[in-house]
Design a protein around this motif. Structure first.
Motif, PDB file in Angstrom:
ATOM      1  N   GLY A  27       0.826  -1.197   0.000  1.00 20.76           N
ATOM      2  CA  GLY A  27       0.000   0.000   0.000  1.00 20.76           C
ATOM      3  C   GLY A  27       0.858   1.242   0.000  1.00 20.76           C
ATOM      4  N   THR A  28       0.199   2.366  -0.135  1.00 22.18           N
ATOM      5  CA  THR A  28       0.860   3.657  -0.159  1.00 22.18           C
ATOM      6  C   THR A  28       0.036   4.632   0.660  1.00 22.18           C
ATOM      7  OG1 THR A  28       1.620   3.229  -2.419  1.00 22.18           O
ATOM      8  CG2 THR A  28       1.676   5.509  -1.680  1.00 22.18           C
ATOM      9  N   GLU A  30      -0.352   8.781   1.174  1.00 24.69           N
ATOM     10  CA  GLU A  30      -0.001  10.119   0.715  1.00 24.69           C
ATOM     11  C   GLU A  30      -0.555  11.095   1.734  1.00 24.69           C
ATOM     12  OE1 GLU A  30      -1.161  11.005  -3.294  1.00 24.69           O
ATOM     13  OE2 GLU A  30      -0.647   8.993  -3.980  1.00 24.69           O
ATOM     14  N   HIS A  94      -3.329  -1.738   5.487  1.00 28.55           N
ATOM     15  CA  HIS A  94      -4.160  -0.556   5.293  1.00 28.55           C
ATOM     16  C   HIS A  94      -4.332   0.210   6.602  1.00 28.55           C
ATOM     17  CE1 HIS A  94      -7.656   1.937   4.336  1.00 28.55           C
ATOM     18  NE2 HIS A  94      -7.261   1.828   3.081  1.00 28.55           N
ATOM     19  N   LEU A  97      -0.935   1.857   7.577  1.00 31.98           N
ATOM     20  CA  LEU A  97      -0.617   3.035   6.770  1.00 31.98           C
ATOM     21  C   LEU A  97      -1.522   4.206   7.142  1.00 31.98           C
ATOM     22  CD1 LEU A  97       0.060   1.416   3.283  1.00 31.98           C
ATOM     23  CD2 LEU A  97       1.730   2.541   4.777  1.00 31.98           C
ATOM     24  N   HIS A 162      -4.691  12.780   4.624  1.00 33.37           N
ATOM     25  CA  HIS A 162      -3.929  11.692   4.016  1.00 33.37           C
ATOM     26  C   HIS A 162      -4.879  10.713   3.345  1.00 33.37           C
ATOM     27  CE1 HIS A 162      -5.062   9.892   7.856  1.00 33.37           C
ATOM     28  NE2 HIS A 162      -4.925   8.723   7.253  1.00 33.37           N
ATOM     29  N   VAL A 164      -4.836   6.514   1.908  1.00 29.97           N
ATOM     30  CA  VAL A 164      -4.159   5.232   1.756  1.00 29.97           C
ATOM     31  C   VAL A 164      -4.702   4.547   0.525  1.00 29.97           C
ATOM     32  CG1 VAL A 164      -3.761   2.964   2.802  1.00 29.97           C
ATOM     33  CG2 VAL A 164      -3.828   5.005   4.251  1.00 29.97           C
ATOM     34  N   SER A 165      -3.813   4.044  -0.305  1.00 29.54           N
ATOM     35  CA  SER A 165      -4.244   3.295  -1.494  1.00 29.54           C
ATOM     36  C   SER A 165      -3.488   1.971  -1.548  1.00 29.54           C
ATOM     37  CB  SER A 165      -4.012   4.103  -2.760  1.00 29.54           C
ATOM     38  OG  SER A 165      -2.655   4.473  -2.876  1.00 29.54           O
ATOM     39  N   ASP A 166      -4.103   1.008  -2.199  1.00 29.85           N
ATOM     40  CA  ASP A 166      -3.473  -0.299  -2.370  1.00 29.85           C
ATOM     41  C   ASP A 166      -2.554  -0.266  -3.572  1.00 29.85           C
ATOM     42  OD1 ASP A 166      -4.966  -1.366  -0.276  1.00 29.85           O
ATOM     43  OD2 ASP A 166      -6.630  -1.879  -1.591  1.00 29.85           O
ATOM     44  N   ASP A 167      -1.449  -0.927  -3.464  1.00 29.67           N
ATOM     45  CA  ASP A 167      -0.521  -1.035  -4.600  1.00 29.67           C
ATOM     46  C   ASP A 167      -0.918  -2.177  -5.492  1.00 29.67           C
ATOM     47  OD1 ASP A 167       0.967   1.127  -3.840  1.00 29.67           O
ATOM     48  OD2 ASP A 167       2.604  -0.018  -3.008  1.00 29.67           O
TER      49      ASP A 167
END
Length: 167
Positions: A27-28, A30, A94, A97, A162, A164-167
């Motif tokens: 995940g990411t 931002e 998730h 993050l 912020h 959170v997104s899944d890669d």
């Protein structure tokens, strides 16, 4: 030469395989100004644009690098916070993050509120004091807040978020 045999590798391999399954999906996170909020001016200026102008400066305003200051001061702790959160959430990427994103949001807000930046100009201060959002007499205005760089209406401060997104 003596030969040494290590046993128990199957248990370790299974434990590592189980752990890998829990975190197989990366995940990411931002953090910053990502929700598309705008100011109420006629141009509907994006908050992210104003944040960029403040961060890097303009032809009429010096840089006030609150984002770079946040990264410089805190990035070394984000990995540790993620590791701690992963353990606490049974390796839920998730949720972990998201937790780190909240930490970063708070750190950005603190940098905006407490950072040591170039002072605002007299012209900007006069405009702030004359704006329609200020009511009452000059005696009722908190001059410390009115003269603080990056903090006027609170919209930029309140827009830090912020995602959170899944890669």
């Amino acid at each position: 030469m003596a030969k040494q045999v290590l046993r128990g590798g199957d248990k370790l391999r299974k434990a590592l395989d189980d752990l890998a399954k829990k975190v197989a999906r990366g995940g990411t996170v931002e953090a910053g100004f990502i929700d598309g909020r705008t100011y109420s001016d006629a141009a509907k200026t994006p908050v992210a644009q104003v944040a960029q102008w403040n961060e890097f400066g303009t032809s009429t305003s010096p840089p006030r690098p609150f984002m770079r200051q946040t990264i410089n001061d805190h990035q070394d702790g984000w990995g540790k916070a993620l590791a701690t959160s992963l353990k606490a959430t049974d390796y839920d990427v998730h949720r972990s993050l998201d937790f780190v994103g909240e930490i970063i949001d708070d750190q950005i807000r603190t940098s905006i509120r407490e950072g040591s930046f170039a002072p605002i100009s007299e012209r900007t201060l006069e405009a702030r004091l004359a704006s329609s959002k200020r009511t009452g007499t000059l005696k009722s205005v908190n001059m410390e807040t009115a003269s603080k760089p990056l903090v006027d209406t609170g919209l930029m401060l309140g827009s830090v978020s912020h995602e959170v997104s899944d890669d």
